[in-house]
Design a protein around this motif. Structure first.
Motif: not given
Length: 368
Positions: A105-110
């Motif tokens: 799964k793609p991971v985005y650090m927000y």
């Protein structure tokens, strides 16, 4: 699209809850039918409050199921990757990101605030995991510099704290109406810190001086539930002058409304300062962590000193001087926060774009 959000949620910390509320609000504005699953310490509270799905953040089986059924993971915001308040935060939040990547799964650090990270093992964990995720956004220059020192090679963007994009049509405080304040109100946000008592005595004395010199009323605003209520009570009892303490379980909107009603904020909790930025209330910060200085520098607001350093001996005069300069401080703040409010929502748009494009690329590679 279905997203999992990981962070410090369900712990009755109004700052982190405001981050979650702001992210959900921004994501839904971009894609109204988006499905969101939050990893929470209190899943039932999170479900009912934000109209999302939620699973127990300590239940590994439930987390794996949620990630498998999702299109990707959002990690953040807040100060998740730090070992100042305990060594476990870095392994936990990094572990969730690593697990998502293992599941493809793609991971985005927000919009995270990163650091301090002092333990060698935690530095290694951050380096290994963050070099595997899809995109990193942080909320200040110091966080970016720390990640660069840790040899993070991913693209790192600086974005506003998510709460800067928070909007509400109902900024109302029943508590404020019940108090019937007749004088200007100065809101105070304090927290306990490593058992230190000296700074509380100095804060109490400074507030007494402010009441004497400027004829204001003091309203303590607990930001982290009963924890901050107890600290507020301790400082209030050290004061010679009368003060009031707002309910610690007030909603996000009501706490923002209290700050909005105030002439000035003397704040220790980061999100009390951010709430002040949202509604345009000038502030003086009291630091316990680099993130306080970072946000104060961004909004051109003063910092009185640090609770662990011997630089608060003149706190009464510092508070008095900055309260009297509140109009000038407000002008400085407005010059910075308007742009931050506009760009805060763009972080959500980037998150959806990155996760969507990553999934398309993955499906294309599988087809080939």
């Amino acid at each position: 699209m279905k997203l999992v959000i990981s962070g410090y949620y369900g712990f009755n910390n109004i700052g982190d809850e405001a981050i979650l509320a702001s992210m959900i609000q921004s994501l839904r504005e971009i894609q109204s039918d988006i499905e969101i699953v939050v990893l929470s310490n209190n899943p039932e509270f999170t479900k009912s409050t934000y109209r999302v799905e939620a699973v127990n953040r300590w239940n590994l089986k439930a987390i794996i199921k949620a990630l498998k059924e999702s299109d990707g993971l959002i990690s953040g915001g807040g100060s998740l990757l730090q070992d100042q308040t305990g060594w476990k935060s870095v392994p936990y939040y990094s572990g969730i990101m690593y697990l998502a990547k293992l599941l493809g799964k793609p991971v985005y650090m927000y919009a995270q605030g990163v650091g301090p990270v002092d333990r060698l093992l935690n530095k290694w964990i951050v380096k290994i995991v963050l070099n595997k995720i899809n995109r990193i956004t942080v909320r200040d220059e110091e966080s970016k510099q720390l990640l660069e020192r840790l040899k993070i090679k991913q693209n790192i963007s600086i974005v506003p704290d998510p709460v800067m994009g928070f909007t509400s049509e109902n900024l109302n405080s029943d508590w404020m109406k019940e108090q019937d304040f007749e004088k200007p109100v100065v809101t105070v946000s304090v927290r306990d810190w490593k058992g230190l008592e000296d700074f509380k005595i100095k804060v109490a004395a400074a507030l007494d001086t402010l009441v004497d010199e400027e004829d204001v009323e003091i309203a303590f605003l607990p930001m982290h539930g009963s924890h901050d209520y107890e600290t507020s009570l301790q400082v209030a009892e050290l004061m010679q002058k009368h003060s009031k303490i707002a309910p610690y379980d007030a909603s996000i909107e009501e706490k923002i409304a209290i700050i909005n009603y105030s002439e000035f904020l003397f704040g220790m909790r980061l999100h009390s300062l951010i709430f002040a930025g949202v509604v345009g209330t000038p502030f003086l910060a009291l630091s316990y962590d680099p993130k306080i200085e970072s946000y104060s520098n961004l909004t051109l607001q003063p910092v009185a000193g640090h609770v662990e350093k011997d630089d608060l001996n003149d706190l009464s005069n510092v508070l008095l001087k900055n309260y009297r300069s509140r109009e000038e401080l407000l002008d400085l703040m407005r010059g910075t926060t308007e742009e931050m409010k506009m760009t805060a929502k763009e972080t959500a748009n980037l998150a959806i774009s990155i996760i969507s494009s990553s999934n398309k690329s993955f499906l294309k590679s599988k087809a080939n």
